[in-house]
Design a protein around this motif. Structure first.
Motif, mmCIF file in Angstrom:
data_model
loop_
_atom_site.group_PDB
_atom_site.id
_atom_site.type_symbol
_atom_site.label_atom_id
_atom_site.label_comp_id
_atom_site.label_asym_id
_atom_site.label_seq_id
_atom_site.Cartn_x
_atom_site.Cartn_y
_atom_site.Cartn_z
ATOM 1 N N GLY A 33 0.840 -1.209 0.000
ATOM 2 C CA GLY A 33 0.000 0.000 0.000
ATOM 3 C C GLY A 33 0.873 1.255 0.000
ATOM 4 N N PHE A 36 2.561 1.720 -3.397
ATOM 5 C CA PHE A 36 1.612 2.273 -4.390
ATOM 6 C C PHE A 36 1.399 3.773 -4.146
ATOM 7 C CE2 PHE A 36 -0.336 -2.182 -4.928
ATOM 8 C CZ PHE A 36 0.260 -2.376 -6.162
ATOM 9 N N ARG A 37 1.227 4.150 -2.872
ATOM 10 C CA ARG A 37 0.979 5.570 -2.554
ATOM 11 C C ARG A 37 2.179 6.427 -2.932
ATOM 12 N NH1 ARG A 37 -2.389 3.278 1.277
ATOM 13 N NH2 ARG A 37 -0.680 2.736 2.663
ATOM 14 N N PHE A 53 -7.724 1.686 -9.026
ATOM 15 C CA PHE A 53 -8.176 0.556 -8.196
ATOM 16 C C PHE A 53 -8.290 0.984 -6.729
ATOM 17 C CE2 PHE A 53 -6.103 -1.401 -11.879
ATOM 18 C CZ PHE A 53 -7.086 -2.284 -12.292
ATOM 19 N N LEU A 59 -8.626 -4.275 -5.404
ATOM 20 C CA LEU A 59 -7.227 -4.706 -5.393
ATOM 21 C C LEU A 59 -6.576 -4.365 -6.726
ATOM 22 C CD1 LEU A 59 -7.318 -8.276 -3.736
ATOM 23 C CD2 LEU A 59 -6.828 -6.066 -2.648
ATOM 24 N N VAL A 60 -5.314 -3.970 -6.645
ATOM 25 C CA VAL A 60 -4.526 -3.759 -7.865
ATOM 26 C C VAL A 60 -4.264 -5.158 -8.439
ATOM 27 C CG1 VAL A 60 -2.336 -2.814 -8.747
ATOM 28 C CG2 VAL A 60 -3.510 -1.673 -6.834
ATOM 29 N N THR A 65 1.056 -6.169 -8.976
ATOM 30 C CA THR A 65 1.492 -6.152 -7.574
ATOM 31 C C THR A 65 2.654 -7.128 -7.352
ATOM 32 O OG1 THR A 65 -0.833 -5.755 -7.049
ATOM 33 C CG2 THR A 65 0.611 -6.234 -5.220
ATOM 34 N N ARG A 89 -2.262 -10.641 -0.680
ATOM 35 C CA ARG A 89 -3.696 -10.372 -0.458
ATOM 36 C C ARG A 89 -4.559 -11.346 -1.257
ATOM 37 N NH1 ARG A 89 -3.021 -4.525 1.152
ATOM 38 N NH2 ARG A 89 -5.064 -3.783 1.842
ATOM 39 N N GLN A 93 -0.954 -14.402 -5.028
ATOM 40 C CA GLN A 93 0.171 -13.633 -4.471
ATOM 41 C C GLN A 93 0.948 -14.466 -3.449
ATOM 42 O OE1 GLN A 93 -1.037 -9.733 -2.978
ATOM 43 N NE2 GLN A 93 -2.080 -9.204 -4.886
ATOM 44 N N ARG A 134 -6.100 10.410 3.773
ATOM 45 C CA ARG A 134 -6.119 9.299 2.794
ATOM 46 C C ARG A 134 -7.513 9.182 2.198
ATOM 47 N NH1 ARG A 134 -3.568 3.427 4.334
ATOM 48 N NH2 ARG A 134 -5.097 2.656 2.865
ATOM 49 N N ASP A 136 -9.110 6.866 0.477
ATOM 50 C CA ASP A 136 -9.863 5.605 0.646
ATOM 51 C C ASP A 136 -10.285 5.350 2.090
ATOM 52 O OD1 ASP A 136 -7.216 5.201 1.379
ATOM 53 O OD2 ASP A 136 -7.091 3.181 0.530
ATOM 54 N N ARG A 146 -13.655 -2.237 0.854
ATOM 55 C CA ARG A 146 -12.331 -2.820 1.169
ATOM 56 C C ARG A 146 -12.455 -3.965 2.177
ATOM 57 N NH1 ARG A 146 -9.735 2.336 3.140
ATOM 58 N NH2 ARG A 146 -7.857 1.153 3.620
HETATM 59 P P1 AMP Z 1 -3.276 -0.739 2.309
HETATM 60 O O1 AMP Z 1 -2.442 0.478 2.536
HETATM 61 O O2 AMP Z 1 -2.554 -2.001 2.570
HETATM 62 O O3 AMP Z 1 -4.593 -0.655 3.011
HETATM 63 O O4 AMP Z 1 -3.626 -0.759 0.739
HETATM 64 C C1 AMP Z 1 -4.307 0.280 0.136
HETATM 65 C C2 AMP Z 1 -4.751 -0.167 -1.226
HETATM 66 O O5 AMP Z 1 -3.636 -0.499 -2.015
HETATM 67 C C3 AMP Z 1 -5.624 -1.369 -1.251
HETATM 68 O O6 AMP Z 1 -6.993 -1.059 -1.020
HETATM 69 C C4 AMP Z 1 -5.420 -1.875 -2.657
HETATM 70 O O7 AMP Z 1 -6.146 -1.128 -3.588
HETATM 71 C C5 AMP Z 1 -3.951 -1.576 -2.886
HETATM 72 N N1 AMP Z 1 -3.108 -2.718 -2.483
HETATM 73 C C6 AMP Z 1 -2.238 -2.736 -1.478
HETATM 74 N N2 AMP Z 1 -1.647 -3.934 -1.390
HETATM 75 C C7 AMP Z 1 -2.159 -4.699 -2.361
HETATM 76 C C8 AMP Z 1 -1.985 -6.033 -2.751
HETATM 77 N N3 AMP Z 1 -1.158 -6.849 -2.139
HETATM 78 N N4 AMP Z 1 -2.696 -6.472 -3.816
HETATM 79 C C9 AMP Z 1 -3.549 -5.674 -4.464
HETATM 80 N N5 AMP Z 1 -3.788 -4.418 -4.116
HETATM 81 C C10 AMP Z 1 -3.096 -3.904 -3.076
#
Ligand code: AMP
Length: 302
Positions: A33, A36-37, A53, A59-60, A65, A89, A93, A134, A136, A146
């Motif tokens: 996460g 990605f951010r 996504f 999910l990505v 990922t 996730r 994976q 954030r 989301d 989520r």
């Molecule tokens: P998190 O910070 O772990 O709550 O992740 C935030 C968002 O990033 C998730 O809602 C997904 O959209 C994406 N994300 C993070 N980790 C994954 C993963 N392992 N597989 C797919 N999407 C992910």
């Protein structure tokens, strides 16, 4: 290497605990996460793709990922170990991670799962949304989405590591330090630095105690009374036996004398059978003989 998957639904506290664990165990923190951010912030191609996504609570895709995570692992060839936060996730994976770690001669040590109820998660996420901004974490509908994605797609990953006997659940509610200590305990036990936890409900086996039932003390007076009755009964039995035998032997005349002389004093409840036999066998013939002689002598005198 010490490779830990910090597992749990969104808002379980994975990020907070990971930060503390990497300091204690000198591990590399890999949060998909966060990566990605950072890409979204850096406006990279990966960031642009992931954003759609993430903003929708989805999910990505796995391919994207997984390949991103592989690159991050390969960037740290000297790592003492990793904390995987938010990855894997999906089952795909998890399988890709096992394969990747195998290729560098290591494996997952354990999956630590923070267990938190849904209502608490929602409260925490909304609060975090207000504090961090954030996107989301600010929309209750996206939060629900989520959580649903977690329940449907991510939670089954638990089975993958349970089958490998690597899953450990930890209560994710309470003070941050308290939860951290529980996680450290679980890690230290796995590393053999602490004694294994006793199973809930397990009862220490104790050899059954020998139960000796103490007889209630019998009063002296009662004992005496019992002895008296026993003696009386014994005497009766002996007399009866002797009488019977004497009668059989045809010496009816001397029966009375015999019975009088026969020693029944020593007869007790225990020895009554033996005693009677002894008298019949040894004492009785002598007495009969003696008495008969006397009777004959008397008759002669007359
Ligand atoms: P998190 O910070 O772990 O709550 O992740 C935030 C968002 O990033 C998730 O809602 C997904 O959209 C994406 N994300 C993070 N980790 C994954 C993963 N392992 N597989 C797919 N999407 C992910």
């Amino acid at each position: 290497m010490l490779n830990i998957i910090l597992f749990g639904p969104p808002g379980a506290g994975k990020g907070t605990q990971s930060e503390k664990l990497i300091l204690k165990y000198k591990l590399v923190h890999l949060s998909t996460g966060d990566i990605f951010r950072a890409n979204i912030k850096g406006e990279t191609a990966l960031g642009k793709l992931a954003r759609n996504f993430m903003d929708n609570g989805q999910l990505v895709p796995d391919e994207v990922t997984i390949s991103m995570l592989e690159q991050e692992v390969n960037k740290n060839p000297n790592a003492k170990g990793f904390i995987f936060d938010g990855f894997p996730r999906t089952k795909a994976q998890a399988e890709a991670l096992d394969k990747l770690l195998k290729s560098i001669n290591t494996s997952i040590t354990m999956m630590l799962a923070l267990e938190v109820k849904e209502e608490e998660l929602k409260k925490r996420l909304l609060l975090r949304g207000k504090e961090s901004g954030r996107p989301d974490d600010q929309n209750p509908l996206i939060i629900q989405k989520r959580i649903d994605v977690y329940n449907n797609e991510t939670a089954p990953v638990k089975n993958h590591y349970s089958a490998q006997k690597k899953y450990i659940g930890v209560k994710g509610i309470g003070a941050i330090e308290e939860i951290f200590n529980a996680l450290c305990d679980a890690i230290d036990r796995k590393l053999g630095l602490k004694k294994p936890e006793k199973k809930k409900g397990a009862v220490k086996k104790v050899a059954p105690k020998k139960v000796t039932v103490k007889k209630a003390p019998v009063k002296k007076s009662t004992k005496k009374a019992i002895k008296k009755v026993a003696k009386k009964t014994a005497k009766k039995v002996v007399k009866k036996t002797v009488k019977k035998t004497a009668a059989k032997k045809g010496t009816k005349k001397v029966i009375k004398k015999v019975v009088k002389k026969v020693s029944v004093k020593k007869a007790t409840k225990k020895n009554v059978g033996k005693h009677a036999k002894k008298i019949v066998k040894k004492v009785l013939p002598k007495i009969i003989k003696k008495s008969t002689k006397k009777v004959v002598a008397k008759k002669k005198k007359k």
